[in-house]
Each structure stands twice: as C-alpha cells, then as structure tokens.
Design an enzyme around this catalytic site. Structure first.
Site, PDB file in Angstrom:
ATOM      1  N   GLU A   1       0.152  -2.382   9.455  1.00  0.00           N
ATOM      2  CA  GLU A   1      -0.270  -2.993   8.199  1.00  0.00           C
ATOM      3  C   GLU A   1       0.521  -4.262   7.922  1.00  0.00           C
ATOM      4  O   GLU A   1       1.760  -4.273   8.004  1.00  0.00           O
ATOM      5  CB  GLU A   1      -0.086  -2.040   7.017  1.00  0.00           C
ATOM      6  CG  GLU A   1      -0.592  -2.649   5.715  1.00  0.00           C
ATOM      7  CD  GLU A   1      -0.287  -1.818   4.482  1.00  0.00           C
ATOM      8  OE1 GLU A   1      -0.926  -2.064   3.441  1.00  0.00           O
ATOM      9  OE2 GLU A   1       0.591  -0.935   4.546  1.00  0.00           O
TER      10      GLU A   1
ATOM     11  N   HIS B   1       6.152  -8.156   1.007  1.00  0.00           N
ATOM     12  CA  HIS B   1       5.644  -7.266  -0.035  1.00  0.00           C
ATOM     13  C   HIS B   1       5.622  -8.075  -1.327  1.00  0.00           C
ATOM     14  O   HIS B   1       6.676  -8.348  -1.903  1.00  0.00           O
ATOM     15  CB  HIS B   1       6.540  -6.032  -0.158  1.00  0.00           C
ATOM     16  CG  HIS B   1       5.873  -4.885  -0.828  1.00  0.00           C
ATOM     17  ND1 HIS B   1       6.541  -3.805  -1.318  1.00  0.00           N
ATOM     18  CD2 HIS B   1       4.562  -4.639  -1.075  1.00  0.00           C
ATOM     19  CE1 HIS B   1       5.687  -2.947  -1.844  1.00  0.00           C
ATOM     20  NE2 HIS B   1       4.486  -3.442  -1.703  1.00  0.00           N
TER      21      HIS B   1
ATOM     22  N   ASN C   1       3.137  -0.839   5.429  1.00  0.00           N
ATOM     23  CA  ASN C   1       3.997  -2.018   5.293  1.00  0.00           C
ATOM     24  C   ASN C   1       4.905  -2.133   6.519  1.00  0.00           C
ATOM     25  O   ASN C   1       6.140  -2.128   6.427  1.00  0.00           O
ATOM     26  CB  ASN C   1       4.815  -1.939   4.006  1.00  0.00           C
ATOM     27  CG  ASN C   1       3.957  -2.131   2.765  1.00  0.00           C
ATOM     28  OD1 ASN C   1       2.773  -2.450   2.858  1.00  0.00           O
ATOM     29  ND2 ASN C   1       4.541  -1.928   1.593  1.00  0.00           N
TER      30      ASN C   1
ATOM     31  N   GLU D   1      -3.757  -6.458   4.079  1.00  0.00           N
ATOM     32  CA  GLU D   1      -3.877  -6.558   2.626  1.00  0.00           C
ATOM     33  C   GLU D   1      -3.802  -8.049   2.320  1.00  0.00           C
ATOM     34  O   GLU D   1      -2.736  -8.654   2.349  1.00  0.00           O
ATOM     35  CB  GLU D   1      -2.763  -5.787   1.928  1.00  0.00           C
ATOM     36  CG  GLU D   1      -2.952  -5.706   0.423  1.00  0.00           C
ATOM     37  CD  GLU D   1      -1.915  -4.842  -0.254  1.00  0.00           C
ATOM     38  OE1 GLU D   1      -1.343  -5.297  -1.257  1.00  0.00           O
ATOM     39  OE2 GLU D   1      -1.675  -3.715   0.224  1.00  0.00           O
TER      40      GLU D   1
END
Length: 459
Positions: free
Chosen positions: A201, A215, A172, A249
């Site tokens: 990421e 997030h 993250n 992601e």
C-alpha cells in the site's frame, strides 16, 4: 456569632462519565444468561497490556464480576499457560455452559457452501506463539522463506480466480514505525516483498518535484514515489513470481497523477502489461495466469474509498500536506487524524494515462455488493467487525470480489488486529502493519508459510 461564610457546594459535571473500573462488579441480572458480548466488555477492561490476552488472576476477577460459578480447579485447568485469548476464554465458558453458546448462522437460501478456515488452526497458532519461549522457533520458520528464490511448485491449486485466495498484504507499507511520526522508507517495502507480501500500500500526495509517499496530515517524513517504484521493480518477484498488487490511496492532483503514470510505465512496462481479456470481467483471473505481473488497485474516479478511521479524502489543492506542528501530551493525540485541509476543491478524475493502468478497481463496499463485474472494496477494522452479523452475505460476496480490511485509525502505534476475523468472513486482503512484530503478525506470517510462502493461500 460565627463569621465564617457558608462553603460553596462543589460543581458537578452531569455530562461527565466516570472512568470504567474493571474492579467494580457490574449489575448482573441473575435470571439472564450471559453472552460472549457481556464477557467481551469485561475482557477489554482487564486486558491492560492491550495484547488481546488476560492472565489467570484477571480471569478470576472477570468471572467474579460476572457472577459465574467457576471453581479454582476449573480455572487452573484452563490456564496451563500464563495468558489466554478471548476466543479461548469463550470456548471454555461455552463448553462449561457458563454462558450462552454462539449459534451458527443459517446460510442465506441459494448461497453455495463455502469452506471456511478452521478456527482450531488459528487457535493453535495463537496458543503456540503466545508462549515467549516459542518466539525463536517462529523466527526460524519465517527465515526459511526469506531472501530465497523459491524453486518448488506451489502446494495448492493456483488456477482459481484471485478471489479464491487469501493474499499476504501490508498496510501503509512504507512506514518504519508508528503512524504519526515515523519515517517513510523503501526498506520496509523491500523487507515485506522478500517475506512474500503480495499487496503493497502506498499513500500518494502532491509534491513540488513529483508525487510523494507519506501518511498525510501527520508528522511522518515523505519519500519519493519514484524511489518506491524503483525498489518494487527490483524486489517484486525475488521470492515469489505470483502477482503483486499495488494498492494506492491517491490524494494527488491531475498533474501528479500523470507523473505517477509516467514513473510506473518507466520502471514497470512489462509488469503492468496485463491482457485486456483479464480486465472488466465477472471474475478475476487466476494467479497462475498473472505470474510476474503487477496489478494497480485504486478507487474508481467517480467514487471515494470507504472510510473507517483512515482518512480517504482526495480533495487536495496542488500543494504538499501540511504536517502537524506538535503532538500534545504523553501519548499521541488522535485528533490530528481528523484535521481537514484549509482549502478544498472539487476532486479531479484520474487522467486517462493513469486510469488505464488500474486493473483492480476499488468501490464503496455497499456499491460493490451489487456489482456484476469483479471489483474490490475496503472496510476498516471497526466497521468490518460489525459485518459479522451478516456473515453469509459477506462470504458470498467474497467469492467473486476482493475485500480488503485494514487496522483502525486509533492504532497510531502501528499495532495490529486479529487477522482471523477477516479470514473467517472471506476477506482476501487482510492488511497488517508489517513493522510491528507481535502475536497478530506472527500468526499472519506463519499462516502464509502453508503454500511455500508464495503469498497466496487457497480458501
């Protein structure tokens, strides 16, 4: 005659488990020799600071609870420093025959011999950086490799496949603080790149004016995907010209994925131009052949990334994720990590424009084990520790394929796990929270200074 009514007996909840008490002696079978697992239970209870270490006083309580006949003299010889790690405690107890020694596993027949990282190296780093007085020394070493374009040739051979190297990696990478309420920013991405990080990421979500980075399903504040890519363009190869991996992601719908592809092509046309001969092969190309290249890593369009504690759903409607209204209690409420969207739809596949940019494909770990072509998989911290029982299989798999580990979802404070766990099983991409300066990150940064800080260390 008494007029007092009989008191009603208190209600007892038979399903409620009493809180664990580290001061209470466990039931120990005197005829059974204890193992490292028995010690781990007591260690975790006594590690009140949750820094992976205990004091001499806590150790005394531990061996008394476990009924181990350790003398004060022996204890004092062990505790030459204020605290000791679990590995150091186990080494002491095994060498003194207080507990059963861990027997080395026999390799699977036909498995080539793999040179593993030396445990003593990690132990020395832990010992060194667990002393507060050494923190300044650590900072000096790290600064030698920051904000400087390295001119030296690497100390190690860079002509082997990517899977033969440990790769400096972030988790993250856009977060400035904790995993639930902190701000998303390009600053931690830039700082990581300048420090030699080679895996960034990004969690991508739908936005009204383009894809966003945040997030998901938390109170973290978003940032534009385009801003992140623009900064990566500027700083990707300031410190090292060896390949950078952007692991995504992806929670975006088809429209935003096409938008992502346009942004990537706009800022990184040359960096993303990886020769076709390097794609879909039985082995990954060597870092030397991929200088100044950026590799996009994303899950296969037909698969979903393994989920440990992180959310990996991609079944989102065309709207931004709704943040949580409030955080209850004094600490963070882990339950907000489990919230599901109100509506779900069938997951769309990647559009061709985006799918063509993926060089490192990500699959479920169980499926990656049987893959003929070089691929990658992600396994969360908690599940990865369970793979220690099949160590030889994991090490063999990681000879050709990339394995990524990441912090458990319960680490909402952005704390980190011991990176040596991943390295010792051959995992190349051991992702940590770079914004948290503590022992695991000190060890991590020190480890990657071995090869002039280029972000790649040969196994």
């Amino acid at each position: 005659m008494s007029t007092n009514k009989a008191e009603k007996p208190p209600t007892v909840d038979l399903n409620k488990k009493p809180a664990a008490d580290p001061n209470k002696k466990p039931t120990v079978d005197p005829n059974k020799k204890l193992t490292a697992d028995d010690v781990r239970v007591q260690f975790d209870l006594l590690d009140r600071d949750k820094d992976g270490m205990i004091t001499g006083t806590q150790f005394t309580l531990m061996y008394r609870n476990l009924q181990l006949k350790v003398t004060p003299t022996e204890r004092n010889k062990l505790f030459t420093t204020p605290k000791k790690t679990f590995d150091q405690i186990i080494e002491f107890l095994e060498s003194g025959h207080y507990i059963e020694s861990t027997k080395p596993e026999q390799p699977v027949e036909g498995t080539p011999k793999v040179e593993e990282p030396k445990a003593s190296f990690f132990a020395q780093l832990k010992e060194k950086f667990s002393r507060p007085a050494e923190k300044d020394e650590y900072e000096k070493v790290v600064k030698m490799f920051e904000h400087v374009k390295l001119k030296q040739n690497p100390l190690q051979d860079m002509t082997k496949p990517l899977s033969h190297y440990f790769i400096s990696s972030g988790h993250n990478s856009y977060l400035t603080g904790n995993q639930l309420t902190s701000k998303s920013s390009t600053k931690p991405i830039v700082e990581a790149l300048l420090a030699g990080c080679r895996v960034i990421e990004l969690d991508c979500w739908n936005g009204k004016k383009g894809p966003k980075i945040l997030h998901g399903r938390t109170m973290t504040k978003p940032i534009d995907f385009e801003k992140c890519i623009e900064e990566i363009k500027k700083y990707a190869f300031q410190t090292t010209d060896y390949p950078l991996i952007i692991t995504i992601e992806n929670h975006c719908n088809e429209k935003n994925k096409k938008w992502m592809a346009q942004i990537l092509q706009k800022y990184l046309p040359a960096e993303l131009d990886v020769p076709e001969k390097f794609k879909n092969q039985k082995e990954f190309p060597a870092p030397k052949l991929l200088k100044n290249k950026i590799l996009i890593r994303d899950k296969d369009t037909k698969e979903e990334e393994d989920s440990d504690d992180e959310d990996s759903s991609t079944k989102e409607k065309e709207k931004e994720p709704e943040p949580v209204a409030a955080v209850k209690g004094k600490g963070f409420d882990n339950s907000i990590r489990k919230l599901k969207p109100k509506e779900e739809e069938v997951k769309p596949v990647h559009p061709k424009e985006f799918n063509d940019l993926i060089v490192v494909k990500n699959e479920k770990h169980a499926q990656a084990l049987g893959s003929e072509l070089a691929t990658s998989s992600s396994v969360g911290e908690s599940r990865f520790e369970s793979l220690i029982s099949s160590k030889a299989e994991v090490i063999k798999h990681a000879q050709r394929h990339l394995v990524r580990t990441y912090p458990a979802g319960k680490r909402v404070d952005s704390s980190n796990y011991d990176p040596a766990i991943g390295w010792n099983l051959g995992a190349q991409i051991v992702a940590l929270n770079w914004q948290t300066s503590a022992i695991p990150m000190w060890i991590y940064r020190a480890f990657f200074t071995q090869n002039y800080g280029y972000g790649y260390v040969k196994k």
